[in-house]
Scaffold this motif. Structure first.
Motif, PDB file in Angstrom:
ATOM      1  N   GLY A  84       0.823  -1.203   0.000  1.00 54.83           N
ATOM      2  CA  GLY A  84       0.000   0.000   0.000  1.00 54.83           C
ATOM      3  C   GLY A  84       0.855   1.249   0.000  1.00 54.83           C
ATOM      4  O   GLY A  84       0.420   2.309  -0.455  1.00 54.83           O
ATOM      5  N   CYS A  85       2.089   1.118   0.506  1.00 52.46           N
ATOM      6  CA  CYS A  85       3.019   2.261   0.555  1.00 52.46           C
ATOM      7  C   CYS A  85       4.442   1.731   0.427  1.00 52.46           C
ATOM      8  O   CYS A  85       4.853   0.861   1.201  1.00 52.46           O
ATOM      9  CB  CYS A  85       2.850   3.030   1.864  1.00 52.46           C
ATOM     10  SG  CYS A  85       3.993   4.416   2.036  1.00 52.46           S
ATOM     11  N   MET A  86       5.214   2.236  -0.532  1.00 48.12           N
ATOM     12  CA  MET A  86       6.571   1.755  -0.753  1.00 48.12           C
ATOM     13  C   MET A  86       7.487   2.086   0.432  1.00 48.12           C
ATOM     14  O   MET A  86       8.562   1.498   0.567  1.00 48.12           O
ATOM     15  CB  MET A  86       7.131   2.355  -2.042  1.00 48.12           C
ATOM     16  CG  MET A  86       8.387   1.670  -2.559  1.00 48.12           C
ATOM     17  SD  MET A  86       8.198  -0.124  -2.844  1.00 48.12           S
ATOM     18  CE  MET A  86       7.246  -0.146  -4.359  1.00 48.12           C
ATOM     19  N   ASP A  87       7.069   2.971   1.316  1.00 46.89           N
ATOM     20  CA  ASP A  87       7.860   3.254   2.514  1.00 46.89           C
ATOM     21  C   ASP A  87       7.974   2.017   3.413  1.00 46.89           C
ATOM     22  O   ASP A  87       8.847   1.962   4.288  1.00 46.89           O
ATOM     23  CB  ASP A  87       7.233   4.404   3.313  1.00 46.89           C
ATOM     24  CG  ASP A  87       7.341   5.750   2.597  1.00 46.89           C
ATOM     25  OD1 ASP A  87       8.147   5.851   1.636  1.00 46.89           O
ATOM     26  OD2 ASP A  87       6.612   6.684   2.978  1.00 46.89           O
ATOM     27  N   ASP A  88       7.094   1.041   3.231  1.00 48.51           N
ATOM     28  CA  ASP A  88       7.138  -0.180   4.038  1.00 48.51           C
ATOM     29  C   ASP A  88       8.059  -1.245   3.448  1.00 48.51           C
ATOM     30  O   ASP A  88       8.166  -2.348   3.977  1.00 48.51           O
ATOM     31  CB  ASP A  88       5.724  -0.781   4.170  1.00 48.51           C
ATOM     32  CG  ASP A  88       4.799   0.102   4.984  1.00 48.51           C
ATOM     33  OD1 ASP A  88       5.277   0.709   5.968  1.00 48.51           O
ATOM     34  OD2 ASP A  88       3.599   0.177   4.650  1.00 48.51           O
ATOM     35  N   PHE A  89       8.733  -0.925   2.339  1.00 44.43           N
ATOM     36  CA  PHE A  89       9.562  -1.897   1.628  1.00 44.43           C
ATOM     37  C   PHE A  89      10.601  -2.546   2.545  1.00 44.43           C
ATOM     38  O   PHE A  89      10.738  -3.771   2.593  1.00 44.43           O
ATOM     39  CB  PHE A  89      10.254  -1.210   0.441  1.00 44.43           C
ATOM     40  CG  PHE A  89      11.084  -2.121  -0.416  1.00 44.43           C
ATOM     41  CD1 PHE A  89      10.504  -2.902  -1.398  1.00 44.43           C
ATOM     42  CD2 PHE A  89      12.462  -2.191  -0.253  1.00 44.43           C
ATOM     43  CE1 PHE A  89      11.266  -3.745  -2.200  1.00 44.43           C
ATOM     44  CE2 PHE A  89      13.237  -3.022  -1.038  1.00 44.43           C
ATOM     45  CZ  PHE A  89      12.642  -3.797  -2.026  1.00 44.43           C
ATOM     46  N   ALA A  90      11.345  -1.743   3.312  1.00 43.06           N
ATOM     47  CA  ALA A  90      12.407  -2.280   4.164  1.00 43.06           C
ATOM     48  C   ALA A  90      11.846  -3.152   5.281  1.00 43.06           C
ATOM     49  O   ALA A  90      12.384  -4.222   5.583  1.00 43.06           O
ATOM     50  CB  ALA A  90      13.238  -1.138   4.747  1.00 43.06           C
ATOM     51  N   ALA A  91      10.749  -2.713   5.896  1.00 50.35           N
ATOM     52  CA  ALA A  91      10.152  -3.485   6.991  1.00 50.35           C
ATOM     53  C   ALA A  91       9.639  -4.837   6.498  1.00 50.35           C
ATOM     54  O   ALA A  91       9.813  -5.865   7.158  1.00 50.35           O
ATOM     55  CB  ALA A  91       9.015  -2.687   7.635  1.00 50.35           C
ATOM     56  N   VAL A  92       9.023  -4.836   5.325  1.00 52.24           N
ATOM     57  CA  VAL A  92       8.528  -6.094   4.758  1.00 52.24           C
ATOM     58  C   VAL A  92       9.699  -6.987   4.365  1.00 52.24           C
ATOM     59  O   VAL A  92       9.664  -8.209   4.557  1.00 52.24           O
ATOM     60  CB  VAL A  92       7.605  -5.808   3.550  1.00 52.24           C
ATOM     61  CG1 VAL A  92       7.268  -7.093   2.796  1.00 52.24           C
ATOM     62  CG2 VAL A  92       6.327  -5.118   4.020  1.00 52.24           C
ATOM     63  N   ASN A  93      10.767  -6.409   3.838  1.00 51.24           N
ATOM     64  CA  ASN A  93      11.966  -7.193   3.497  1.00 51.24           C
ATOM     65  C   ASN A  93      12.525  -7.913   4.716  1.00 51.24           C
ATOM     66  O   ASN A  93      12.963  -9.063   4.629  1.00 51.24           O
ATOM     67  CB  ASN A  93      13.050  -6.286   2.912  1.00 51.24           C
ATOM     68  CG  ASN A  93      13.103  -6.366   1.407  1.00 51.24           C
ATOM     69  OD1 ASN A  93      12.459  -7.205   0.785  1.00 51.24           O
ATOM     70  ND2 ASN A  93      13.866  -5.469   0.810  1.00 51.24           N
ATOM     71  N   ASP A  94      12.572  -7.226   5.857  1.00 49.65           N
ATOM     72  CA  ASP A  94      13.113  -7.833   7.076  1.00 49.65           C
ATOM     73  C   ASP A  94      12.311  -9.068   7.469  1.00 49.65           C
ATOM     74  O   ASP A  94      12.866 -10.073   7.933  1.00 49.65           O
ATOM     75  CB  ASP A  94      13.109  -6.813   8.224  1.00 49.65           C
ATOM     76  CG  ASP A  94      14.171  -5.741   8.053  1.00 49.65           C
ATOM     77  OD1 ASP A  94      15.106  -5.958   7.258  1.00 49.65           O
ATOM     78  OD2 ASP A  94      14.059  -4.679   8.700  1.00 49.65           O
ATOM     79  N   VAL A  95      11.002  -9.015   7.295  1.00 44.91           N
ATOM     80  CA  VAL A  95      10.154 -10.171   7.593  1.00 44.91           C
ATOM     81  C   VAL A  95      10.333 -11.246   6.530  1.00 44.91           C
ATOM     82  O   VAL A  95      10.461 -12.436   6.837  1.00 44.91           O
ATOM     83  CB  VAL A  95       8.670  -9.736   7.668  1.00 44.91           C
ATOM     84  CG1 VAL A  95       7.769 -10.958   7.788  1.00 44.91           C
ATOM     85  CG2 VAL A  95       8.455  -8.787   8.829  1.00 44.91           C
ATOM     86  N   TYR A  96      10.373 -10.834   5.292  1.00 43.85           N
ATOM     87  CA  TYR A  96      10.485 -11.753   4.149  1.00 43.85           C
ATOM     88  C   TYR A  96      11.714 -12.646   4.289  1.00 43.85           C
ATOM     89  O   TYR A  96      11.669 -13.849   4.004  1.00 43.85           O
ATOM     90  CB  TYR A  96      10.562 -10.902   2.888  1.00 43.85           C
ATOM     91  CG  TYR A  96      10.501 -11.622   1.567  1.00 43.85           C
ATOM     92  CD1 TYR A  96       9.284 -11.822   0.918  1.00 43.85           C
ATOM     93  CD2 TYR A  96      11.664 -12.047   0.928  1.00 43.85           C
ATOM     94  CE1 TYR A  96       9.225 -12.443  -0.326  1.00 43.85           C
ATOM     95  CE2 TYR A  96      11.614 -12.669  -0.300  1.00 43.85           C
ATOM     96  CZ  TYR A  96      10.394 -12.869  -0.928  1.00 43.85           C
ATOM     97  OH  TYR A  96      10.353 -13.485  -2.160  1.00 43.85           O
TER      98      TYR A  96
END
Length: 198
Positions: free
Chosen positions: A105-117
């Motif tokens: 929904g927001c590319m600002d969450d890219f890093a946080a999602v990567n950490d989980v991924y």
């Protein structure tokens, strides 16, 4: 040539075939109660031969209309857990995922999602695309879909944090089926009150 029929919805915890199973192009609809049921007219996954197409997974609780709290990172973790459950129901695992698509929904969450991924895909990473979209179902922050394969002879892995206290031990630690209990007396040991031989 196999006759194709309109796909019907599988019963929870089962798979349904819309062409004969012996056909290598049989289309199998996957549905498991261990993951949220679809919120629309689609299957959790579809399997054709050794390829599995997993629909977009949201960070939902088992109630399919309620997202977990905690934002994009928490939703990504929940979505990937559901993906693991569907992979297992399909006979595959995270290791056999070929490609994922991440919708944010927001590319600002890219890093946080990567950490989980990275907690779920730890090596030999699958190919991936990531997009920011205008809006996701149920006002979600993240949705993840995948394409996976099935490797013959490989046991399907449970979700990354799966397994509880009652999980069976690894094969190397399992006692033989005919092994006596640990506190059982040896077969040739004399009974405690047996008289000594003269």
């Amino acid at each position: 040539m196999a006759e194709k029929r309109k796909c019907g919805c599988a019963k929870p915890g089962s798979v349904s075939s819309i062409v004969p199973d012996e056909s290598p192009t049989a289309k199998i609809c996957i549905q498991t109660e261990a993951a949220p049921l679809p919120v629309g007219p689609y299957s959790q996954a579809v399997k054709i031969d050794k390829t599995i197409y997993i629909s977009g997974c949201l960070g939902l609780k088992l109630d399919p209309n309620e997202l977990v709290e905690g934002g994009a990172a928490a939703e990504a973790k929940q979505a990937l857990k559901h993906m693991g459950t569907i992979l297992e129901a399909s006979g595959s695992s995270y290791n056999n995922v070929l490609k994922t698509t991440v919708f944010l929904g927001c590319m600002d969450d890219f890093a946080a999602v990567n950490d989980v991924y990275k907690q779920f895909f730890t090596k030999d990473f699958p190919a991936r695309s990531c997009f920011q979209v205008a809006k996701l179902p149920l006002e979600a922050n993240v949705e993840i879909e995948a394409i996976a394969t099935i490797v013959e002879g490989e046991v399907a892995a449970p979700p990354a944090d799966g397994g509880g206290d009652d999980a069976p031990p690894p094969d190397g630690d399992a006692p033989p089926e005919d092994a006596p209990p640990e506190d059982a007396p040896a077969e040739d040991a004399p009974a405690e009150d047996a008289p000594a031989e003269e």
